[in-house]
Design an enzyme around this catalytic site. Structure first.
Site, short mmCIF file in Angstrom:
data_model
loop_
_atom_site.label_atom_id
_atom_site.label_comp_id
_atom_site.label_asym_id
_atom_site.label_seq_id
_atom_site.Cartn_x
_atom_site.Cartn_y
_atom_site.Cartn_z
N ASN A 44 0.81 -1.22 0.00
CA ASN A 44 0.00 0.00 0.00
C ASN A 44 0.85 1.28 0.00
O ASN A 44 0.39 2.35 0.38
CB ASN A 44 -1.01 -0.03 1.15
CG ASN A 44 -0.35 -0.18 2.51
OD1 ASN A 44 0.87 -0.09 2.62
ND2 ASN A 44 -1.15 -0.39 3.53
N HIS A 100 3.76 4.20 4.70
CA HIS A 100 3.50 4.05 6.13
C HIS A 100 3.44 5.44 6.75
O HIS A 100 4.17 6.33 6.33
CB HIS A 100 4.64 3.26 6.81
CG HIS A 100 4.59 3.36 8.31
ND1 HIS A 100 3.84 2.52 9.08
CD2 HIS A 100 5.17 4.26 9.17
CE1 HIS A 100 3.96 2.87 10.36
NE2 HIS A 100 4.77 3.92 10.45
N1 UDP Z 1 -1.29 -5.20 6.57
C1 UDP Z 1 -1.46 -6.36 5.84
N2 UDP Z 1 -2.63 -7.08 5.99
C2 UDP Z 1 -3.63 -6.67 6.81
C3 UDP Z 1 -3.45 -5.49 7.55
C4 UDP Z 1 -2.27 -4.77 7.41
O1 UDP Z 1 -0.59 -6.75 5.09
O2 UDP Z 1 -4.66 -7.35 6.89
C5 UDP Z 1 -0.05 -4.46 6.43
C6 UDP Z 1 -0.24 -3.18 5.61
O3 UDP Z 1 0.90 -3.01 4.79
C7 UDP Z 1 -0.30 -2.11 6.66
C8 UDP Z 1 0.65 -2.65 7.73
O4 UDP Z 1 0.42 -4.05 7.71
O5 UDP Z 1 0.09 -0.86 6.13
C9 UDP Z 1 0.41 -2.13 9.12
O6 UDP Z 1 -0.95 -2.34 9.46
P1 UDP Z 1 -1.80 -1.18 10.15
O7 UDP Z 1 -3.07 -1.80 10.61
O8 UDP Z 1 -0.96 -0.49 11.15
O9 UDP Z 1 -2.15 -0.23 8.92
P2 UDP Z 1 -1.65 1.26 8.58
O10 UDP Z 1 -1.42 1.96 9.88
O11 UDP Z 1 -0.38 1.12 7.78
O12 UDP Z 1 -2.75 1.86 7.77
MG MG Z 2 -0.30 1.43 11.56
#
Ligand code: UDP
Ligand code: MG
Length: 136
Positions: free
Chosen positions: A115, A118
């Site tokens: 995505n 970060h």
């Molecule tokens: N991620 C993933 N699968 C999921 C949820 C999250 O691969 O089901 C990855 C995604 O790249 C995400 C990162 O883990 O950006 C960290 O997750 P978080 O929930 O913290 O999302 P963010 O804060 O990046 O939006």
């Molecule tokens: Mg996060």
């Protein structure tokens, strides 16, 4: 009252691999973020595991750490008024398919794991994450 904050932003391997880092940096600058510090680096899986320790118990943790260490990334300290929340809004939802039009993840994200960016999710984590990459 002014509330100038700093937050940690990472341009993830999928975006660096597609050579999108300059475009994404321009997006942040156009949105009013100052890039205070930045560096390009390729972290090890051990380092990725430390960085994402908060997600240790999640089913996606191992793949996430493999992915973040799979290629070069660009880490940046972004600064502006309300930088932390504004960056989260500008990044868009974690799943690019659910992200709003105009957000970075909507524009550049490939999938929920790839995505493109970060961003720190709160003040405490922004300090921890900035220290992680820029404490020298
Ligand atoms: N991620 C993933 N699968 C999921 C949820 C999250 O691969 O089901 C990855 C995604 O790249 C995400 C990162 O883990 O950006 C960290 O997750 P978080 O929930 O913290 O999302 P963010 O804060 O990046 O939006
Ligand atoms: Mg996060």
């Amino acid at each position: 009252m002014s509330n100038i904050e700093q937050t940690l932003s990472i341009i993830k391997p999928d975006a660096v691999e597609r050579n999108l880092q300059d475009q994404i940096k321009t997006e942040f600058k156009n949105k009013g973020f100052e890039i205070v510090k930045e560096k390009k680096l390729h972290i090890s899986k051990d380092e990725a595991e430390k960085f994402y320790k908060v997600h240790e118990s999640k089913p996606f943790y191992n793949d996430l750490c493999t992915y973040l260490s799979s290629g070069p990334i660009v880490v940046m300290i972004l600064q502006k008024e309300n930088a932390i929340l504004d960056n989260r809004k500008f990044m868009g939802a974690t799943n690019p398919q659910e992200a709003e039009v105009g957000t970075i993840r909507k524009k550049y994200g490939i999938s929920i794991d790839k995505n493109s960016v970060h961003g720190s999710d709160n003040l405490e984590n922004s300090k921890i994450e900035i220290d992680f990459f820029f404490k020298d």
